[in-house]
Design an enzyme around this catalytic site. Structure first.
Site, PDB file in Angstrom:
ATOM      1  N   TYR A  40      15.100  19.683  -6.647  1.00 19.73           N
ATOM      2  CA  TYR A  40      13.698  19.695  -6.239  1.00 19.73           C
ATOM      3  C   TYR A  40      13.466  18.588  -5.227  1.00 19.73           C
ATOM      4  O   TYR A  40      13.800  17.431  -5.483  1.00 19.73           O
ATOM      5  CB  TYR A  40      12.778  19.499  -7.451  1.00 19.73           C
TER       6      TYR A  40
ATOM      7  N   ASP B 166      18.160  11.998  -2.738  1.00 22.26           N
ATOM      8  CA  ASP B 166      16.742  12.074  -3.059  1.00 22.26           C
ATOM      9  C   ASP B 166      16.540  11.342  -4.380  1.00 22.26           C
ATOM     10  O   ASP B 166      16.815  11.870  -5.451  1.00 22.26           O
ATOM     11  CB  ASP B 166      16.293  13.544  -3.151  1.00 22.26           C
TER      12      ASP B 166
ATOM     13  N   LYS C 138       7.329   8.081  -6.394  1.00 21.88           N
ATOM     14  CA  LYS C 138       6.949   7.792  -7.791  1.00 21.88           C
ATOM     15  C   LYS C 138       6.812   6.285  -8.078  1.00 21.88           C
ATOM     16  O   LYS C 138       5.794   5.722  -7.775  1.00 21.88           O
ATOM     17  CB  LYS C 138       7.966   8.424  -8.741  1.00 21.88           C
TER      18      LYS C 138
HETATM   19  C1  LIG Z   1      13.488  14.464  -6.522  1.00 23.62           C
HETATM   20  C2  LIG Z   1      12.123  14.704  -5.961  1.00 23.62           C
HETATM   21  N1  LIG Z   1      11.966  14.770  -4.636  1.00 23.62           N
HETATM   22  C3  LIG Z   1      10.759  14.953  -4.080  1.00 23.62           C
HETATM   23  C4  LIG Z   1       9.647  15.097  -4.863  1.00 23.62           C
HETATM   24  C5  LIG Z   1       8.306  15.325  -4.213  1.00 23.62           C
HETATM   25  O1  LIG Z   1       7.495  14.206  -4.403  1.00 23.62           O
HETATM   26  P1  LIG Z   1       5.911  14.359  -4.323  1.00 23.62           P
HETATM   27  O2  LIG Z   1       5.485  15.094  -5.551  1.00 23.62           O
HETATM   28  O3  LIG Z   1       5.411  12.945  -4.270  1.00 23.62           O
HETATM   29  O4  LIG Z   1       5.617  15.098  -3.070  1.00 23.62           O
HETATM   30  C6  LIG Z   1       9.761  15.044  -6.247  1.00 23.62           C
HETATM   31  C7  LIG Z   1       8.580  15.213  -7.112  1.00 23.62           C
HETATM   32  O5  LIG Z   1       8.660  15.341  -8.296  1.00 23.62           O
HETATM   33  C8  LIG Z   1      11.044  14.853  -6.818  1.00 23.62           C
HETATM   34  O6  LIG Z   1      11.215  14.839  -8.134  1.00 23.62           O
END
Ligand SMILES: Cc1ncc(COP(=O)(O)O)c(C=O)c1O
Length: 441
Positions: free
Chosen positions: A152, A254, A281
């Site tokens: 994700y 990520d 986060k």
């Molecule tokens: C691994 C990862 N990347 C990107 C995101 C996207 O972040 P945001 O919700 O702040 O757009 C998330 C959100 O949960 C995530 O878990």
């Protein structure tokens, strides 16, 4: 446990949430503005939080085992974070000028992450991965981004591919098809995405070698958070580091969720240096702040004085309120604090496994450090296909059952611990799980 019973009990105690949900229906499409917090019959509406506890709109207090999807690593209203926000509130919340707060947070992040010499801030993880992909395309002159099935990376077009594909459309597990997560993703995006199998290094290598000339970057969560807290197995990330170097592709970690797993992020735990890192986060301390970063050389592309510049703007990028809260959070998250939190996660995983085993339920407790997820399946959980094969209906009843027993967790069965949690709080989580497991069995 009778499914009707568990829902009836939930609805019994959540009249005000139900009412707010009904009211929201008249102004918010889909009733809540965040797909990830929606669940049936309706989500709990939050009224307040303190430490590791959250109070819903009906005044019912629960242990908050998800902390805004892992963002609130210090829990709600941590004094150091409140003080930083209060001090900044006195000075102002947003300016069309940079501030010392963003410099402070940037320094803290560069100091923690060996692979990061320079960062740029965004407001969301979604933007951070979007820009990291763009930097990779600019740096390599290639267009395809390789990502893992079930991974994700937020909700921009290039992120919304094969996050949760229908198995009927997902193809061969070792050669997954690129499947749009929903309508509106242009077919061209699917052509520009190479989907790889997680924890299958040999499979991934074959696919990368086939598209070697086209792939700008491989983006990967060192521990797949949203997919169910699945850690990369030994050798997997090392192998990706090697193959991407060999084929001239960038490796993007990520770490929007996994940053909390080590003082220097999951990359510190695995001892691997990616080319680019995305964060979010915890670095906003409860406010919307995210970032992408890497070597000074790579990140030089956003330098306004560079011969060719990649523009990166955003009204709230690096805003002083969020960066102040983030810096306060990162300062509190010392190596000792991270270690304690990770140890608590390890203990909780062990105890939850014992509880489910005692009730003879086929459950896997998967995770690393301070994050974990509950999967109702009897086989190992190593990738998206394993998660997709688990019993979602039972998971849904488990989650509502836990809500009824005073434990707030993510609808997908994920938990993320926070520093204010005591042994007593975790024992309460285990006892609640025991009661719910007894009913499920
Ligand atoms: C691994 C990862 N990347 C990107 C995101 C996207 O972040 P945001 O919700 O702040 O757009 C998330 C959100 O949960 C995530 O878990």
């Amino acid at each position: 446990m009778d499914p009707i019973d568990v829902m009836a009990r939930y609805e019994d105690r959540t009249a005000r949430s139900r009412e707010l949900y009904g009211r929201a229906r008249r102004s918010i499409a889909g009733e809540t503005t965040r797909s990830s917090v929606w669940f049936e019959p309706y989500p709990l509406y939050a009224a307040s939080g303190e430490g590791c506890r959250i109070v819903d709109a009906d005044g019912v207090e629960r242990i908050d085992c998800i902390g805004n999807y892992s963002a609130l690593v210090l829990g709600h209203r941590h004094p150091a974070v409140l003080a930083a926000i209060a001090a900044q509130l006195e000075r102002g919340t947003a300016f069309s000028a940079p501030s010392e707060r963003e410099v402070e947070l940037a320094e803290l992040l560069c100091e923690r992450l060996a692979s990061v010499e320079r960062v740029r801030f965004t407001s969301t993880g979604t933007e951070a991965t979007m820009y990291a992909m763009r930097v990779a395309r600019a740096a390599t002159g290639r267009t395809v981004v390789a990502r893992f099935e079930g991974g994700y990376h937020g909700t921009h077009d290039f992120a919304q591919v094969s996050t949760h594909p229908d198995l009927a459309a997902a193809g061969d597990p070792r050669r997954p098809s690129a499947v749009a997560d929903g309508p509106g993703i242009p077919p061209r995006v699917l052509e520009m995405t190479l989907v790889l199998p997680f924890n299958d290094l040999e499979g991934a290598k074959v696919l990368l070698a086939e598209r070697a000339a086209d792939v700008a970057a491989v983006i990967v969560e060192p521990v797949m958070g949203s997919c169910g807290c699945i850690p990369a197995e030994e050798g997997f990330l090392e192998g990706l580091r090697e193959i991407t170097r060999e084929l001239g592709m960038l490796l993007i970690f990520d770490e929007v969720i996994s940053l909390r797993l080590g003082y220097g992020g999951a990359q510190g735990v695995y001892s691997i240096e990616p080319d680019l890192t995305t964060m979010g986060k915890i670095i906003g301390g409860g406010l919307p702040v995210a970032a992408f970063g890497g070597s000074a050389d790579l990140m030089g592309i956003v330098d306004p004085e560079a011969p060719v510049t990649m523009e990166q703007a955003g009204t709230y990028n690096g805003n002083p309120l969020g960066t102040a809260a983030g810096a306060a959070t990162m300062r509190e998250l010392t190596p000792t604090a991270v270690e304690r939190l990770n140890a608590a996660g390890e203990t909780l995983r062990t105890e939850l496994r014992e509880v489910f085993a005692a009730h003879e339920l086929d459950v896997q407790i998967v995770g690393m450090g301070s994050i974990l997820a509950v999967h109702f399946t009897n086989g190992p959980v190593r990738n998206y296909r394993d998660v997709a094969g688990a019993d979602g209906e039972l998971l849904g009843r488990f989650v509502i059952g836990m809500m009824n027993e005073g434990i707030f967790l993510a609808p997908r069965g994920m938990m993320a611990l926070c520093t204010p949690m005591t042994d007593g709080d975790l024992a309460q989580v285990v006892r609640a799980t025991d009661r719910v497991a007894a009913e499920l069995a």
